[in-house]
Each structure stands twice: as structure tokens, then as C-alpha cells.
Design a protein around this motif. Structure first.
Motif, PDB file in Angstrom:
ATOM      1  N   ASN A 147       0.808  -1.219   0.000  1.00 37.55           N
ATOM      2  CA  ASN A 147       0.000   0.000   0.000  1.00 37.55           C
ATOM      3  C   ASN A 147       0.843   1.273   0.000  1.00 37.55           C
ATOM      4  O   ASN A 147       0.340   2.346   0.336  1.00 37.55           O
ATOM      5  CB  ASN A 147      -0.952   0.003   1.194  1.00 37.55           C
ATOM      6  CG  ASN A 147      -2.171  -0.838   0.920  1.00 37.55           C
ATOM      7  OD1 ASN A 147      -3.082  -0.392   0.244  1.00 37.55           O
ATOM      8  ND2 ASN A 147      -2.174  -2.062   1.417  1.00 37.55           N
ATOM      9  N   ALA A 148       2.109   1.165  -0.378  1.00 37.75           N
ATOM     10  CA  ALA A 148       2.997   2.334  -0.376  1.00 37.75           C
ATOM     11  C   ALA A 148       2.432   3.468  -1.232  1.00 37.75           C
ATOM     12  O   ALA A 148       2.415   4.629  -0.798  1.00 37.75           O
ATOM     13  CB  ALA A 148       4.393   1.945  -0.849  1.00 37.75           C
ATOM     14  N   ALA A 149       1.936   3.156  -2.411  1.00 36.41           N
ATOM     15  CA  ALA A 149       1.387   4.195  -3.289  1.00 36.41           C
ATOM     16  C   ALA A 149       0.110   4.791  -2.689  1.00 36.41           C
ATOM     17  O   ALA A 149      -0.097   6.005  -2.759  1.00 36.41           O
ATOM     18  CB  ALA A 149       1.107   3.624  -4.677  1.00 36.41           C
ATOM     19  N   THR A 150      -0.724   3.950  -2.112  1.00 31.05           N
ATOM     20  CA  THR A 150      -1.963   4.421  -1.474  1.00 31.05           C
ATOM     21  C   THR A 150      -1.643   5.416  -0.369  1.00 31.05           C
ATOM     22  O   THR A 150      -2.311   6.441  -0.225  1.00 31.05           O
ATOM     23  CB  THR A 150      -2.739   3.227  -0.872  1.00 31.05           C
ATOM     24  OG1 THR A 150      -3.038   2.308  -1.913  1.00 31.05           O
ATOM     25  CG2 THR A 150      -4.008   3.672  -0.177  1.00 31.05           C
ATOM     26  N   GLN A 152       0.789   7.420  -0.077  1.00 33.98           N
ATOM     27  CA  GLN A 152       1.346   8.686  -0.546  1.00 33.98           C
ATOM     28  C   GLN A 152       0.388   9.463  -1.450  1.00 33.98           C
ATOM     29  O   GLN A 152       0.675  10.601  -1.817  1.00 33.98           O
ATOM     30  CB  GLN A 152       2.661   8.425  -1.271  1.00 33.98           C
ATOM     31  CG  GLN A 152       3.720   7.890  -0.339  1.00 33.98           C
ATOM     32  CD  GLN A 152       5.032   7.584  -1.049  1.00 33.98           C
ATOM     33  OE1 GLN A 152       5.228   7.914  -2.202  1.00 33.98           O
ATOM     34  NE2 GLN A 152       5.940   6.943  -0.338  1.00 33.98           N
ATOM     35  N   ALA A 153      -0.728   8.855  -1.801  1.00 35.77           N
ATOM     36  CA  ALA A 153      -1.686   9.506  -2.693  1.00 35.77           C
ATOM     37  C   ALA A 153      -2.316  10.712  -2.005  1.00 35.77           C
ATOM     38  O   ALA A 153      -2.557  10.696  -0.792  1.00 35.77           O
ATOM     39  CB  ALA A 153      -2.766   8.515  -3.112  1.00 35.77           C
ATOM     40  N   CYS A 156      -5.336   9.976   0.134  1.00 34.53           N
ATOM     41  CA  CYS A 156      -5.171   8.878   1.085  1.00 34.53           C
ATOM     42  C   CYS A 156      -6.066   9.003   2.317  1.00 34.53           C
ATOM     43  O   CYS A 156      -6.759   8.037   2.664  1.00 34.53           O
ATOM     44  CB  CYS A 156      -3.711   8.727   1.499  1.00 34.53           C
ATOM     45  SG  CYS A 156      -3.440   7.402   2.702  1.00 34.53           S
TER      46      CYS A 156
END
Length: 190
Positions: A147-150, A152-153, A156
Motif C-alpha cells: 500500500n505504499a502508493a496508497t 502517498q496519494a 489517502c
């Protein structure tokens, strides 16, 4: 939903998934968010808090166990890089998990004190609970990395709140476990 049902639900789901994987069967597609595997593990970890609270009710031991907490956080820091997660970030995240688990324990113990008794159900084997918590640690680190991208969105916070609310409604989490889920995700977004 009773605490015992909440406590068994994630284990039942895990057993079903594990059994299906061992048989080589494909699970039907779910309309799950990428956050769902992490939410599953957070809720299971918090449900284990019910069992730990029963043990602490019986033993009279305090909820706070600074030695165990320090050992968990040291282990998380050590394991995080192997799961592709920054050690400091992992420790912050698991600090939230520890706090939410203690929240469950404090609230249940208070409820039982007011009632004058704990639920009449089999008592847990703390060794087995700790083994499952240790296993969950690696699974949660993997889910955190996934969920790294989630995290940083820009959306989030809102997306995470919606996913957690939908999850809590679908599994009919009681107020104690809902609050713990919210606390577990409090600083999830970066």
C-alpha cells in the motif's frame, strides 16, 4: 456482533483462504480495495486483543507491557527492510497497532468491571496468541509495503476513511473494534 464473533471472524476468513490456496482453487474475485488485506490483518490483530484482555482479567496483569511492546517494535525494525518497508515507518505503524490493541483491552476490561464478570468462554493460550501476532507482523509488513502508493496519494486520508468505514459496516464491527480500526489507521497516510 459479539466480541467472540469478531475474534473468530478473521481466523475463519484466513482458514478459508489458506484452505482454498492449498487445494489450488481460485477464490472468486472480490470488489476489494487494495487496502483490504491490510484491514483484514489489522482487524484480526485487534480481535486478538479480546483474548489478551481475557487473560489479563484472569491474571490481574496490567494492559501496559512495556517490555513486550519494546520487543515487538525492535522486531518490526529488524524485519521491515526484508519486507521493503522503512524501519522507522514500520515502527510508527506498529506503534499505532499496539495502541489500538491496548484500546480494545482497556475498553473490554472496563466493560467487564462494570458488569462484575468477564465472558464465560474458553481462555486463550497466550503462547499461541503471541505466535499468531508474530506471524501477523510479517503479513502486515507485506500489506503495508503493498500500500505504499496508497499511503502517498493525495486522497489517502479520505480513501482510507471510506475503505475502513465500508469494511467496518460489512463485517458489522462493534464500536470497540471500529474505534480500534480507526486508531490503527490514524497516521497511515504520509
Amino acid at each position: 456482533m459479539t466480541a467472540s464473533v469478531v475474534a473468530t471472524l478473521p481466523r475463519v476468513l484466513s482458514a478459508l483462504l489458506a484452505g482454498t490456496a492449498m487445494l489450488g482453487c481460485a477464490m472468486p474475485a472480490r470488489s476489494a480495495t487494495p487496502l483490504e488485506p491490510l484491514l483484514d490483518r489489522i482487524v484480526e490483530r485487534n480481535a486478538i486483543g479480546d483474548q489478551v484482555a481475557l487473560s489479563k482479567w484472569d491474571s490481574g496483569k496490567p494492559v501496559l507491557d512495556a517490555t513486550r511492546e519494546a520487543a515487538v517494535l525492535a522486531s518490526v525494525r529488524e524485519q521491515a527492510p526484508a519486507h521493503g518497508v522503512d524501519a522507522d515507518d514500520a515502527a510508527r505503524f506498529f506503534g499505532m497497532q499496539i495502541e489500538s490493541n491496548k484500546l480494545v483491552q482497556y475498553q473490554l476490561l472496563e466493560r467487564w468491571r462494570l458488569r462484575g464478570r468477564a465472558p464465560d468462554q474458553p481462555r486463550p493460550d497466550l503462547t499461541a496468541l503471541r505466535a499468531r501476532l508474530d506471524q501477523l507482523q510479517g503479513e502486515m509488513l507485506d500489506a503495508l509495503q503493498a500500500n505504499a502508493a496508497t499511503r502517498q496519494a493525495p486522497d489517502c486520508p479520505a480513501a482510507t476513511a471510506r475503505a475502513a468505514e465500508a469494511y467496518a459496516l460489512r463485517w458489522q464491527l462493534d464500536q470497540v473494534h471500529r474505534t480500534a480500526l480507526v486508531r490503527s489507521l490514524g497516521d497511515f497516510c504520509r
